[in-house]
Design an enzyme around this catalytic site. Sequence first.
Site, PDB file in Angstrom:
ATOM      1  N   GLU A  20       0.850  -1.190   0.000  1.00 34.88           N
ATOM      2  CA  GLU A  20       0.000   0.000   0.000  1.00 34.88           C
ATOM      3  C   GLU A  20       0.886   1.240   0.000  1.00 34.88           C
ATOM      4  O   GLU A  20       0.462   2.328   0.341  1.00 34.88           O
ATOM      5  CB  GLU A  20      -0.988  -0.021   1.167  1.00 34.88           C
ATOM      6  CG  GLU A  20      -0.394  -0.128   2.533  1.00 34.88           C
ATOM      7  CD  GLU A  20      -1.467  -0.124   3.626  1.00 34.88           C
ATOM      8  OE1 GLU A  20      -1.514  -1.082   4.401  1.00 34.88           O
ATOM      9  OE2 GLU A  20      -2.263   0.825   3.701  1.00 34.88           O
ATOM     10  N   CYS A  23      -3.603  -3.248   4.261  1.00 37.03           N
ATOM     11  CA  CYS A  23      -2.688  -4.253   4.804  1.00 37.03           C
ATOM     12  C   CYS A  23      -3.118  -5.681   4.479  1.00 37.03           C
ATOM     13  O   CYS A  23      -2.413  -6.638   4.806  1.00 37.03           O
ATOM     14  CB  CYS A  23      -2.581  -4.094   6.319  1.00 37.03           C
ATOM     15  SG  CYS A  23      -2.148  -2.435   6.821  1.00 37.03           S
ATOM     16  N   THR A  58       3.482   4.570  15.563  1.00 38.16           N
ATOM     17  CA  THR A  58       3.207   3.248  14.967  1.00 38.16           C
ATOM     18  C   THR A  58       3.724   3.156  13.536  1.00 38.16           C
ATOM     19  O   THR A  58       3.208   2.386  12.731  1.00 38.16           O
ATOM     20  CB  THR A  58       1.694   2.902  15.007  1.00 38.16           C
ATOM     21  OG1 THR A  58       0.981   3.802  14.154  1.00 38.16           O
ATOM     22  CG2 THR A  58       1.133   2.993  16.407  1.00 38.16           C
ATOM     23  N   HIS A 118      -2.933  -9.467  12.145  1.00 44.36           N
ATOM     24  CA  HIS A 118      -2.321  -8.283  11.548  1.00 44.36           C
ATOM     25  C   HIS A 118      -1.808  -7.403  12.687  1.00 44.36           C
ATOM     26  O   HIS A 118      -2.499  -7.211  13.691  1.00 44.36           O
ATOM     27  CB  HIS A 118      -3.341  -7.514  10.691  1.00 44.36           C
ATOM     28  CG  HIS A 118      -2.850  -6.152  10.331  1.00 44.36           C
ATOM     29  ND1 HIS A 118      -1.637  -5.959   9.704  1.00 44.36           N
ATOM     30  CD2 HIS A 118      -3.371  -4.914  10.534  1.00 44.36           C
ATOM     31  CE1 HIS A 118      -1.436  -4.669   9.527  1.00 44.36           C
ATOM     32  NE2 HIS A 118      -2.474  -4.000  10.027  1.00 44.36           N
ATOM     33  N   ASN A 159       5.125  -1.062  12.371  1.00 44.09           N
ATOM     34  CA  ASN A 159       4.128  -1.521  11.405  1.00 44.09           C
ATOM     35  C   ASN A 159       4.778  -1.646  10.029  1.00 44.09           C
ATOM     36  O   ASN A 159       5.492  -0.743   9.584  1.00 44.09           O
ATOM     37  CB  ASN A 159       2.951  -0.522  11.344  1.00 44.09           C
ATOM     38  CG  ASN A 159       1.717  -1.120  10.679  1.00 44.09           C
ATOM     39  OD1 ASN A 159       1.759  -2.242  10.159  1.00 44.09           O
ATOM     40  ND2 ASN A 159       0.622  -0.383  10.699  1.00 44.09           N
ATOM     41  N   SER A 195      -7.496  -1.989   6.235  1.00 46.72           N
ATOM     42  CA  SER A 195      -8.473  -0.915   6.448  1.00 46.72           C
ATOM     43  C   SER A 195      -9.266  -0.640   5.191  1.00 46.72           C
ATOM     44  O   SER A 195      -8.795  -0.853   4.075  1.00 46.72           O
ATOM     45  CB  SER A 195      -7.745   0.363   6.872  1.00 46.72           C
ATOM     46  OG  SER A 195      -7.227   0.198   8.160  1.00 46.72           O
TER      47      SER A 195
HETATM   48  N1  CAA Z   1       1.497   3.647  30.631  1.00 50.83           N
HETATM   49  C1  CAA Z   1       0.864   2.545  30.146  1.00 50.83           C
HETATM   50  N2  CAA Z   1      -0.147   2.607  29.229  1.00 50.83           N
HETATM   51  C2  CAA Z   1      -0.518   3.834  28.797  1.00 50.83           C
HETATM   52  C3  CAA Z   1       0.090   5.011  29.253  1.00 50.83           C
HETATM   53  C4  CAA Z   1       1.140   4.881  30.217  1.00 50.83           C
HETATM   54  N3  CAA Z   1       1.764   5.945  30.702  1.00 50.83           N
HETATM   55  N4  CAA Z   1      -0.498   6.051  28.632  1.00 50.83           N
HETATM   56  C5  CAA Z   1      -1.450   5.549  27.831  1.00 50.83           C
HETATM   57  N5  CAA Z   1      -1.463   4.206  27.921  1.00 50.83           N
HETATM   58  C6  CAA Z   1      -2.321   3.265  27.203  1.00 50.83           C
HETATM   59  C7  CAA Z   1      -3.767   3.718  27.093  1.00 50.83           C
HETATM   60  O1  CAA Z   1      -4.502   3.425  28.267  1.00 50.83           O
HETATM   61  C8  CAA Z   1      -4.214   2.927  25.880  1.00 50.83           C
HETATM   62  O2  CAA Z   1      -4.474   1.608  26.270  1.00 50.83           O
HETATM   63  P1  CAA Z   1      -5.879   0.906  25.863  1.00 50.83           P
HETATM   64  O3  CAA Z   1      -5.920   0.943  24.359  1.00 50.83           O
HETATM   65  O4  CAA Z   1      -5.758  -0.466  26.421  1.00 50.83           O
HETATM   66  O5  CAA Z   1      -6.951   1.745  26.466  1.00 50.83           O
HETATM   67  C9  CAA Z   1      -2.966   2.873  25.005  1.00 50.83           C
HETATM   68  O6  CAA Z   1      -1.871   3.206  25.863  1.00 50.83           O
HETATM   69  C10 CAA Z   1      -2.977   3.870  23.879  1.00 50.83           C
HETATM   70  O7  CAA Z   1      -3.200   5.130  24.416  1.00 50.83           O
HETATM   71  P2  CAA Z   1      -4.251   6.116  23.741  1.00 50.83           P
HETATM   72  O8  CAA Z   1      -5.555   5.417  23.551  1.00 50.83           O
HETATM   73  O9  CAA Z   1      -4.259   7.420  24.444  1.00 50.83           O
HETATM   74  O10 CAA Z   1      -3.472   6.268  22.337  1.00 50.83           O
HETATM   75  P3  CAA Z   1      -3.630   7.273  21.181  1.00 50.83           P
HETATM   76  O11 CAA Z   1      -5.005   7.753  21.034  1.00 50.83           O
HETATM   77  O12 CAA Z   1      -2.577   8.294  21.349  1.00 50.83           O
HETATM   78  O13 CAA Z   1      -3.263   6.335  19.933  1.00 50.83           O
HETATM   79  C11 CAA Z   1      -3.970   4.749  18.286  1.00 50.83           C
HETATM   80  C12 CAA Z   1      -3.648   4.983  19.763  1.00 50.83           C
HETATM   81  C13 CAA Z   1      -5.306   5.431  17.990  1.00 50.83           C
HETATM   82  C14 CAA Z   1      -4.072   3.281  18.006  1.00 50.83           C
HETATM   83  C15 CAA Z   1      -2.839   5.379  17.418  1.00 50.83           C
HETATM   84  O14 CAA Z   1      -1.617   4.754  17.671  1.00 50.83           O
HETATM   85  C16 CAA Z   1      -3.121   5.343  15.927  1.00 50.83           C
HETATM   86  O15 CAA Z   1      -3.876   6.152  15.387  1.00 50.83           O
HETATM   87  N6  CAA Z   1      -2.458   4.392  15.207  1.00 50.83           N
HETATM   88  C17 CAA Z   1      -2.590   4.259  13.773  1.00 50.83           C
HETATM   89  C18 CAA Z   1      -3.859   3.535  13.368  1.00 50.83           C
HETATM   90  C19 CAA Z   1      -3.814   2.053  13.684  1.00 50.83           C
HETATM   91  O16 CAA Z   1      -2.768   1.459  13.788  1.00 50.83           O
HETATM   92  N7  CAA Z   1      -5.003   1.439  13.795  1.00 50.83           N
HETATM   93  C20 CAA Z   1      -5.090   0.033  14.047  1.00 50.83           C
HETATM   94  C21 CAA Z   1      -6.288  -0.583  13.372  1.00 50.83           C
HETATM   95  S1  CAA Z   1      -6.249  -0.206  11.618  1.00 50.83           S
HETATM   96  C22 CAA Z   1      -5.094  -1.317  10.995  1.00 50.83           C
HETATM   97  O17 CAA Z   1      -4.737  -2.261  11.632  1.00 50.83           O
HETATM   98  C23 CAA Z   1      -4.512  -1.058   9.644  1.00 50.83           C
HETATM   99  C24 CAA Z   1      -3.147  -0.507   9.817  1.00 50.83           C
HETATM  100  O18 CAA Z   1      -2.156  -1.241   9.743  1.00 50.83           O
HETATM  101  C25 CAA Z   1      -3.004   0.924  10.073  1.00 50.83           C
END
Ligand code: CAA
Length: 388
Positions: free
Chosen positions: A79, A111, A152, A233, A276, A309
Amino acid sequence: MSVGIDEISFYTSNYYLDLKTLAEVQGTDPEKYYTGIGQEKMGMAAPDEDIVTMASSAALPLIERVGPEAVSTLLFATETGIDQSKAAGIYVHRLLGLSSNCRVVELKQACYSATAALQMACALVARKPDCKVLVIASDIARYDLDTPGEATQGCGAVAMLIASNPRLVSIDPEVGNHTEDVMDFWRPNYRSTALVDGKYSTKIYLKALKKAWDNFRDVSDLAFGDFSRFCYHLPFSRMAQKAHQQLVRHNKVGLSADEQEAQISDTLLYNRIIGNSYTASMYIGLTSLLENTEEDLSGKRIGFFSYGSGCVGEFFSGTVVAGYREALHTEYHQALLAARREIEHDEYLQLYRNQVPADGGEHRFAEGTTGRFRLAGIAHHKREYVIC
Ligand code: CAA
């Protein structure tokens, strides 16, 4: 006759950023990355590296063994496409010296497309058992700076030789699918970074898993208890843990947290330090499982959940073949990972800001990769690859 993965090899860049460095600059707790998303390091592509050079390096050990004439079809999943018309695999075809009678095509569905390639390859081999199909998945994951996706990122390529009576994993014909038109993650043609609705994308991933599993159960006699390990994945390691917990709950299976973790933990080891690699990630996860599990996995059933996705999800199954360890490239992969160089944040930004020039002029790229193939430059809109 069984059909499946006869050999597997991956490649990633020789540069990585430790996520604690990113956390320090951002003023974030590093545990958010190490524990919260389950990632430690992310691979950063060198200035003279792209999906073609990474793909060629991933496939080289396989081609050195079977010889370039052995491959009848090359299916290239990505991709991170570099051209709207020409398949990236054509460059790989030349760099690896494949036969002019070998067909080449590129596949896209985020992916997921490496799994489509694997299934198509199995169908080709089932039809003509003497042939070998080379499936390559290669991607560079890039998000905007200062977005939740930034931590990521990563890059990598995996190459798999699909053959009859395979030495690693035989793949079952039954698959469960879920397809739905959603906007969770996408990259319009005019952008070099992905757009993502992060939290929504994780929800859709989990929904697609449930739906694909239910469809799999409709078409296969296998139940949850028939599986020894699961490969998901891997956009980040925690995603697989969440997915597996959901699958366990959905099947109402009484497994302790440790038992659940044992079914996936060895699949996460490489991705945790590569990041990733989109299409390649689940298959690097499979490599990690086969190369790092102490228990003999011969005869054990593996469940696979591939997600792209947009979205397509697919659940399918395979069985590890007796004697599989003989066909692995464990030492080569572990040496590749150990030889990488950590970069500081400013060097990360420099690598991140490398853009492919679009002006049609003559551009030479700085030497950076330690791989066997380089993108030496671009002149008159043509990419110039060299073998080192
Ligand atoms: N110590 C331990 N854990 C902590 C922490 C700390 N100090 N601070 C935060 N965390 C934890 C949170 O509690 C959370 O855990 P849970 O998910 O279990 O609740 C985790 O860390 C992540 O924290 P946030 O939810 O605040 O994270 P974020 O909003 O900043 O980002 C995300 C998370 C949305 C996945 C982001 O990384 C993102 O947008 N990633 C890209 C999209 C992605 O990968 N999506 C996956 C599905 S799509 C797919 O799979 C296709 C692909 O390849 C992209």
